[in-house]
Scaffold this motif. Structure first.
Motif, PDB file in Angstrom:
ATOM      1  N   SER B 303       0.931  -1.261   0.329  1.00  0.00           N
ATOM      2  CA  SER B 303      -0.594  -0.022  -0.276  1.00  0.00           C
ATOM      3  C   SER B 303       1.065   1.298   0.104  1.00  0.00           C
ATOM      4  O   SER B 303       1.958   1.241   0.345  1.00  0.00           O
ATOM      5  CB  SER B 303      -0.587   0.469   1.478  1.00  0.00           C
ATOM      6  OG  SER B 303      -0.107   0.023   2.361  1.00  0.00           O
ATOM      7  N   GLU B 305       0.891   4.628   1.941  1.00  0.00           N
ATOM      8  CA  GLU B 305      -0.084   5.965   2.403  1.00  0.00           C
ATOM      9  C   GLU B 305       0.568   7.321   2.553  1.00  0.00           C
ATOM     10  O   GLU B 305       1.870   7.998   3.089  1.00  0.00           O
ATOM     11  CB  GLU B 305       0.312   5.150   4.693  1.00  0.00           C
ATOM     12  CG  GLU B 305      -0.288   3.862   4.311  1.00  0.00           C
ATOM     13  CD  GLU B 305      -0.059   2.928   5.219  1.00  0.00           C
ATOM     14  OE1 GLU B 305       0.859   3.991   6.286  1.00  0.00           O
ATOM     15  OE2 GLU B 305      -0.493   1.768   5.851  1.00  0.00           O
ATOM     16  N   THR B 311       5.513  10.749   1.659  1.00  0.00           N
ATOM     17  CA  THR B 311       4.517   8.969   1.547  1.00  0.00           C
ATOM     18  C   THR B 311       5.181   7.886   2.280  1.00  0.00           C
ATOM     19  O   THR B 311       6.844   7.723   1.778  1.00  0.00           O
ATOM     20  CB  THR B 311       4.237   9.174   0.339  1.00  0.00           C
ATOM     21  OG1 THR B 311       3.819  10.576  -0.018  1.00  0.00           O
ATOM     22  CG2 THR B 311       3.229   8.251  -0.340  1.00  0.00           C
ATOM     23  N   ARG B 326       8.498  -0.646   5.429  1.00  0.00           N
ATOM     24  CA  ARG B 326       8.213   0.851   5.243  1.00  0.00           C
ATOM     25  C   ARG B 326       9.807   1.197   4.276  1.00  0.00           C
ATOM     26  O   ARG B 326      10.263   1.715   5.249  1.00  0.00           O
ATOM     27  CB  ARG B 326       7.899   1.070   6.367  1.00  0.00           C
ATOM     28  CG  ARG B 326       6.276   1.231   6.516  1.00  0.00           C
ATOM     29  CD  ARG B 326       5.962   1.404   8.034  1.00  0.00           C
ATOM     30  NE  ARG B 326       4.478   1.196   8.289  1.00  0.00           N
ATOM     31  CZ  ARG B 326       3.951   1.947   7.800  1.00  0.00           C
ATOM     32  NH1 ARG B 326       3.618   3.322   7.359  1.00  0.00           N
ATOM     33  NH2 ARG B 326       2.400   1.265   8.532  1.00  0.00           N
TER      34      ARG B 326
END
Ligand SMILES: Nc1ncnc2c1ncn2[C@@H]1O[C@H](COP(=O)(O)OP(=O)(O)O)[C@@H](O)[C@H]1O
Ligand SMILES: [Mg+2]
Lengths: 298, 371
Positions: B303, B305, B311, B326
């Motif tokens: 995803s 985010e 971001t 991440r």
């Protein structure tokens, strides 16, 4: 909303019915009895309505003796037992080893039957043809004169009575106060310690205010309990308390109903109402004082 | 006042009666807290932070070792003679006293030669109240104030006696997020204004990083690393410190070094020069990853985010041992995200650790992966 209210009352109904039957009705009955003059138990008749019952009771030397005994008992035992309980609780909460043992020992009288404790006190204090009682043995050991605590002088009997009462009420108070002390957050004490607060100041400025609600609870219930004393006196001095001069107000009421001189429900009712008035007054005073100090302390 | 700890150790008898081994709450603390600085004592819950603080305050006595305030050995000194002010997580304000009475409370304990007059006491109270900005609340009871205000009062009470050292034990933990931010800035400001040597205990790395001059990272009673927050972040000594610092946390992979090159799975990340062969643990900071067609680390997109300016790209990789990968990237870079993406790795944000001990393995990267 409305339905909720009805439901709430419905839930309360059983309790309300029982309260009405066993509390409200007898209370009204007592009020009525106390006003009916020269009530005759056998024929269920009376001669008039008035204050004669109260006048009789208030001038009855037995009642006055009972009143005096009860007041002495209250004034001596309530502060003494609460103070002692506080001291013992403070001691208990500051020791680590054997704490549970001591807690159990102090709690034992609470689970012991009143009459059994009374018996023990008899053995301790009573003078019989065979023995003077343990306490007298001790008194004599230290060169004193033996005293008859059970059938002897008034002061000696009162002493035993107070001693006994304090002994009996102590465990519960210790239980309440040790848990009150334990519930005070230790960070308060740590903060006070870092700031170098002397022990005495920690006690008066932190501990006492923090446990004051529990203290007041104990004082109020202590007053009420002591005013209602009766079985303790019987356990020590037998059922003829009037003759022993050790009657209490509740004892007087009982005697008026069922004792040798019994069969006078009107006098009993009047005495009960007088007791009620006294307890009510004291409790109200207590509540006012506790509110005041609570606000000051808050 | 600088604080020096020498071989400081604290053992507790275990609360668990069956356990024979004592709990080592603080193990061999050997460091110096410089004068006038704000120190963050950081570590997960139960690692011994409070115990360390209590040793410094004197509320606990050490099993071994010494504590010096300046040149003075205070190891055997009672708390009140050490001149420390202490602030607790739950504020520990006396609920039955007003704010003024609470702040005055420590001043009333002063003994003869130092005894303060009524005016002196009032002046001190007013001064600290102004410092923490609660001068309008002096007649209130603690229960009539917000958590943030109560904590200010607690700080004022600790400062009133003009301590040499200020100790704060998780002072922000009971506050909600917004107040926590506000109050921590406040603590920083107060520390600057007073210039007091301050030890600030927290389990929240962001909190410690944001306001401390120096952080001490602890784990299970042992100091892991000491240094300026940025230095510790950029140069962690072991895997624990690397994973404990930073939000989002560092990405951790199982990797291996083979013939002078670092591999994660079958992806060759970089040529490395470190004299180690075989399995290693690889840590890459989220900001060390950027999406690129010439990237080296293959991942599957999960995803994207958006978090305001930056971001966060969340992705999956089968060699990942931390939760989800991440990457913090610019919004332009995030537009390159596609189901199968590759990341470029910034070697400055890449750390190697021994797969067993978690100790950092220093290495020098060849230019190949710089970027
Ligand atoms: N009084 C005590 N008795 C026994 N064990 C304790 C005591 N105080 C702390 N401990 C233990 O020491 C360790 C460190 O505790 P603490 O310093 O409170 O950690 P932290 O503040 O980092 O959460 C914990 O394992 C805790 O259980
Ligand atoms: Mg703690």
């Amino acid at each position: 909303m409305k339905f909720d209210k009805i439901k709430a009352w419905l839930y309360l109904l059983p309790a309300l019915v029982f309260l009405a039957i066993f509390m409200v009705y007898p209370l009204i009955d007592v009020l009525i009895y106390s006003a009916e003059e020269n009530y005759n138990f056998a024929s269920q008749t009376f001669t008039g309505i008035g204050s004669e019952n109260f006048l009789f009771v208030l001038s009855d030397p037995y009642f006055l003796q009972a009143l005096k005994n009860t007041f002495i008992l209250v004034i001596i035992t309530v502060p003494l037992s609460t103070g002692l309980a506080l001291l013992i609780s403070l001691g208990l909460s500051s020791i680590k080893t054997l704490r549970h043992l001591f807690q159990t020992v102090y709690f034992l009288p609470y689970v012991t039957n009143t009459l059994a404790v009374g018996l023990v006190f008899m053995i301790l204090f009573k003078k019989t043809p065979y023995s003077d009682g343990l306490v007298n043995v001790l008194i004599k050991l230290f060169g004193g004169e033996a005293v008859d605590f059970i059938d002897g002088p008034y002061a000696a009997k009162m002493f035993v009575m107070c001693f006994y009462t304090v002994w009996v009420v102590l465990p519960f108070k210790i239980l309440v106060l040790t848990s009150a002390l334990a519930s005070v957050n230790t960070d308060y004490y740590r903060a006070a310690k870092v700031d170098g607060t002397p022990k005495w100041r920690i006690f008066t400025r932190i501990t006492l205010p923090m446990i004051s609600p529990m203290l007041f609870y104990l004082i109020i219930t202590g007053f009420i309990g002591a005013f209602k004393a009766y079985s303790d006196a019987v356990a020590l001095f037998g059922t003829n308390l009037n003759e022993a001069g050790m009657n209490t107000i509740v004892g007087y009421i009982y005697d008026m109903l069922y004792g040798d001189s019994g069969g006078y429900p009107s006098y009993a009712a009047a005495a009960a109402l007088i007791l009620f008035a006294i307890v009510l007054t004291i409790t109200v005073i207590n509540l006012i004082v506790s509110k005041k100090t609570a606000i000051n302390a808050k | 006042m600088k604080i020096v700890l020498k071989g400081l150790t604290k053992l507790f008898k275990s609360r668990n009666k069956d356990a024979k081994e004592p709990v080592v709450a603080v193990k061999n603390f050997d460091f110096e807290i410089p004068d006038g600085k704000l120190i963050g004592l950081l570590g997960p819950s139960g690692c011994g932070k409070s115990t360390a603080l209590n040793l410094i305050s004197g509320l606990e006595t050490p099993t071994e070792g010494k504590i010096f305030f300046g040149d003075e050995d205070v190891t055997d000194l009672q708390p009140e003679f050490r001149g420390v002010g202490m602030v607790f997580q739950n504020y520990a304000l006396y609920p039955h006293l007003t704010v003024r009475q609470n702040i005055t409370f420590p001043l009333e304990n002063f003994k003869k030669p130092n005894k303060l007059t009524k005016e002196q006491k009032e002046e001190r109270v007013l001064n600290v109240a102004k410092l923490v900005e609660i001068e309008d609340l002096l007649e209130r009871k603690p229960s009539e104030m917000s958590g943030g205000q109560q904590q200010r009062v607690a700080i004022a009470r600790a400062l009133a006696k003009q301590p040499k050292v200020l100790l704060l034990d998780e002072p922000l933990s009971n506050l909600d997020a917004r107040l926590r931010l506000q109050t921590r800035e406040e603590i920083r400001r107060i520390q600057r204004e007073t210039g007091l040597t301050t030890v600030f205990v927290t389990h929240d790395q962001e909190e410690a990083m944001s306001i401390s001059d120096m952080i001490i990272v602890m784990k299970k009673g042992e100091v892991q690393q000491i240094g300026a927050p940025q230095d510790v972040y950029d140069d962690p000594t072991n895997l624990f410190v690397a994973t404990f610092l930073g939000t989002p946390p560092i990405n951790v992979f199982d990797g291996r070094i083979d013939g002078g090159a670092l591999y994660i799975g079958s992806d060759k990340i970089s040529d490395v020069d470190c004299g180690v062969q075989g399995k290693v643990t690889v840590g890459i900071r989220p900001e060390g990853l950027t999406i690129s067609d010439e990237g080296v680390l293959n991942c599957a997109l999960k995803s994207v985010e958006v978090m305001g300016r930056d971001t966060s790209v969340v992705a999956l990789n089968e060699n990942l041992t931390s939760q989800a990968l991440r990457a913090i990237v610019s919004s332009e870079n995030a537009r390159l995200a596609k189901p199968d993406l590759t990341f470029k790795v910034n070697a400055d944000k890449l750390f190697l650790f021994d797969a067993e001990s978690g100790l950092r393995i220093p290495f020098s990267a060849k230019d190949a992966c710089k970027g």
